[in-house]
Design an enzyme around this catalytic site. Structure first.
Site, PDB file in Angstrom:
ATOM      1  N   HIS A  66      91.714 -30.138  42.007  1.00  0.00           N
ATOM      2  CA  HIS A  66      92.160 -29.087  41.088  1.00  0.00           C
ATOM      3  C   HIS A  66      93.431 -28.408  41.598  1.00  0.00           C
ATOM      4  O   HIS A  66      94.273 -27.988  40.802  1.00  0.00           O
ATOM      5  CB  HIS A  66      91.054 -28.057  40.892  1.00  0.00           C
ATOM      6  CG  HIS A  66      90.005 -28.493  39.924  1.00  0.00           C
ATOM      7  ND1 HIS A  66      89.390 -27.629  39.047  1.00  0.00           N
ATOM      8  CD2 HIS A  66      89.460 -29.722  39.680  1.00  0.00           C
ATOM      9  CE1 HIS A  66      88.515 -28.302  38.311  1.00  0.00           C
ATOM     10  NE2 HIS A  66      88.536 -29.571  38.684  1.00  0.00           N
ATOM     11  N   SER A  76      97.726 -23.293  45.700  1.00  0.00           N
ATOM     12  CA  SER A  76      97.734 -22.191  44.727  1.00  0.00           C
ATOM     13  C   SER A  76      96.359 -21.906  44.146  1.00  0.00           C
ATOM     14  O   SER A  76      96.096 -20.797  43.678  1.00  0.00           O
ATOM     15  CB  SER A  76      98.740 -22.473  43.600  1.00  0.00           C
ATOM     16  OG  SER A  76      98.504 -23.729  42.997  1.00  0.00           O
ATOM     17  N   HIS A 191      82.944 -38.761  41.389  1.00  0.00           N
ATOM     18  CA  HIS A 191      81.761 -38.177  40.753  1.00  0.00           C
ATOM     19  C   HIS A 191      80.475 -38.762  41.316  1.00  0.00           C
ATOM     20  O   HIS A 191      79.391 -38.302  40.963  1.00  0.00           O
ATOM     21  CB  HIS A 191      81.812 -38.403  39.241  1.00  0.00           C
ATOM     22  CG  HIS A 191      82.825 -37.550  38.543  1.00  0.00           C
ATOM     23  ND1 HIS A 191      83.166 -37.702  37.213  1.00  0.00           N
ATOM     24  CD2 HIS A 191      83.585 -36.516  38.992  1.00  0.00           C
ATOM     25  CE1 HIS A 191      84.083 -36.811  36.879  1.00  0.00           C
ATOM     26  NE2 HIS A 191      84.359 -36.085  37.941  1.00  0.00           N
ATOM     27  N   ASP A 242      75.575 -38.641  39.451  1.00  0.00           N
ATOM     28  CA  ASP A 242      75.214 -40.000  39.854  1.00  0.00           C
ATOM     29  C   ASP A 242      73.730 -39.997  40.215  1.00  0.00           C
ATOM     30  O   ASP A 242      73.365 -40.049  41.393  1.00  0.00           O
ATOM     31  CB  ASP A 242      76.074 -40.436  41.040  1.00  0.00           C
ATOM     32  CG  ASP A 242      75.847 -41.888  41.436  1.00  0.00           C
ATOM     33  OD1 ASP A 242      75.085 -42.578  40.740  1.00  0.00           O
ATOM     34  OD2 ASP A 242      76.424 -42.322  42.449  1.00  0.00           O
ATOM     35  N   SER A 245      71.642 -41.310  43.494  1.00  0.00           N
ATOM     36  CA  SER A 245      72.535 -41.534  44.638  1.00  0.00           C
ATOM     37  C   SER A 245      73.489 -40.360  44.791  1.00  0.00           C
ATOM     38  O   SER A 245      74.646 -40.520  45.162  1.00  0.00           O
ATOM     39  CB  SER A 245      73.316 -42.836  44.436  1.00  0.00           C
ATOM     40  OG  SER A 245      74.115 -43.133  45.552  1.00  0.00           O
TER      41      SER A 245
END
Length: 325
Positions: A66, A76, A191, A242, A245
């Site tokens: 991000h 930032s 992810h 996930d 896992s």
């Protein structure tokens, strides 16, 4: 920068397929002469936190992503605002966690090497080390980023990829940052350790087209499973991105997506593009020993770390990561 270090960085970037116009912007040995134990200090702090709370790995990785997608990798996202109008105040960033790890690492560095290491570099190192702590890949982090002084809520809203985005939009988002379709699908693989909530999937389950329907691209059995976990008015329950896992950095995420069980639209839509679909399906069937995912992820993380960086006399070296000097 010494010639040997420039050449080493050029070789490294060639190996990982990274294209950078001026390779000497960053340096693997940037702090070696003035703070030779900088990476060791950051690693020690990160291990201390993540070994106690493994879910921090996903949170710190997300924070670095991000940061880089909004004004570049300039720290930032760490800045606070008295008016609550900084990047961290934007809705997509309200769930960011792990600031305390970055702050602890920066504090430890300031004791040993004051006014030297940027918060942007600290965040890049912390994200790398956090993933490594839970058994994920390790990647080289060239250093020398400077910290930005500007952090705007609206910049986050305009630049962060949406979990509701389709593949065309996502490819454009990534291309705007110098990242390609392979980087998109590979970084989505992060992810594999991701955690979300019912709030971000509720509309896919109960009102996808505004007619009280579910997203037809989702596996019906997965829809039923999610509905059991997320009643229509539940926006708080946590969900593993996930399942089965969740705390292991592996290729299982791609198996889930290939089965049409991606939690976000942005996961499912990876099957809507030839290149990203082929990558998903390949990683889904390959035995781990033959998978290129760890190397691919490392390569894409190196590329991500070069997005719109500040170097030289641009920006500053913050004393505290939450506040400009």
């Amino acid at each position: 920068m010494a010639i040997k270090n420039i050449l080493a960085l050029v070789v490294l970037l060639s190996v990982v397929g990274v294209s950078v116009a001026i390779p000497q912007l960053l340096d693997l040995d940037y702090y070696r002469s003035k703070c030779p134990k900088a990476e060791e200090i950051v690693r020690g702090v990160t291990v201390q936190y993540v070994s106690r709370q493994k879910t921090l790995a996903a949170k710190l990785l997300r924070m670095h992503f991000h940061d880089c997608f909004v004004r570049g990798c300039d720290g930032s996202v760490l800045l606070k605002s008295a008016k609550n109008d900084a990047e961290r105040d934007a809705v997509p960033n309200l769930t960011l966690k792990g600031y305390e790890v970055v702050d602890a690492a920066k504090t430890a560095l300031e004791r040993k090497c004051p006014n030297l290491i940027s918060c942007a570099d600290v965040l890049a190192l912390v994200a790398r080390d956090a993933v490594a702590v839970i058994g994920g890949p390790w990647w080289p982090v060239p250093l020398g980023r400077r910290d930005g002084r500007i952090s705007k809520l609206n910049d986050a809203l305009l630049n962060l990829p949406s979990p509701f985005a389709d593949i065309k939009t996502l490819k454009k988002n990534f291309a705007n940052k110098g990242l390609n379709a392979k980087d998109l699908v590979v970084l989505s693989g992060g992810h594999t350790i991701g955690i979300s909530s019912c709030a971000l999937v509720n509309s896919r389950l109960y009102n996808f087209t505004g007619k009280g329907d579910s997203d037809p691209s989702m596996n019906p059995s997965y829809v039923r499973e999610l509905k059991r976990k997320c009643p229509p008015t539940d926006f708080r329950t946590s969900l593993n991105m996930d399942p089965g896992s969740a705390l292991t950095f592996d290729t299982h995420y791609f198996k889930v997506v290939a089965q049409k069980k991606g939690l976000f639209t942005s996961d499912s839509t990876l099957l809507d593009d030839i290149e990203t679909k082929n990558y998903v399906q390949t990683q889904a069937i390959l035995p781990p020993v033959f998978s290129s995912f760890n190397k691919d992820f490392s390569d894409s993380m190196v590329k991500l770390g070069f997005v719109q960086i500040l170097t030289g006399k641009n920006g500053e070296i913050r004393k505290r990561c939450a506040f400009p000097n």
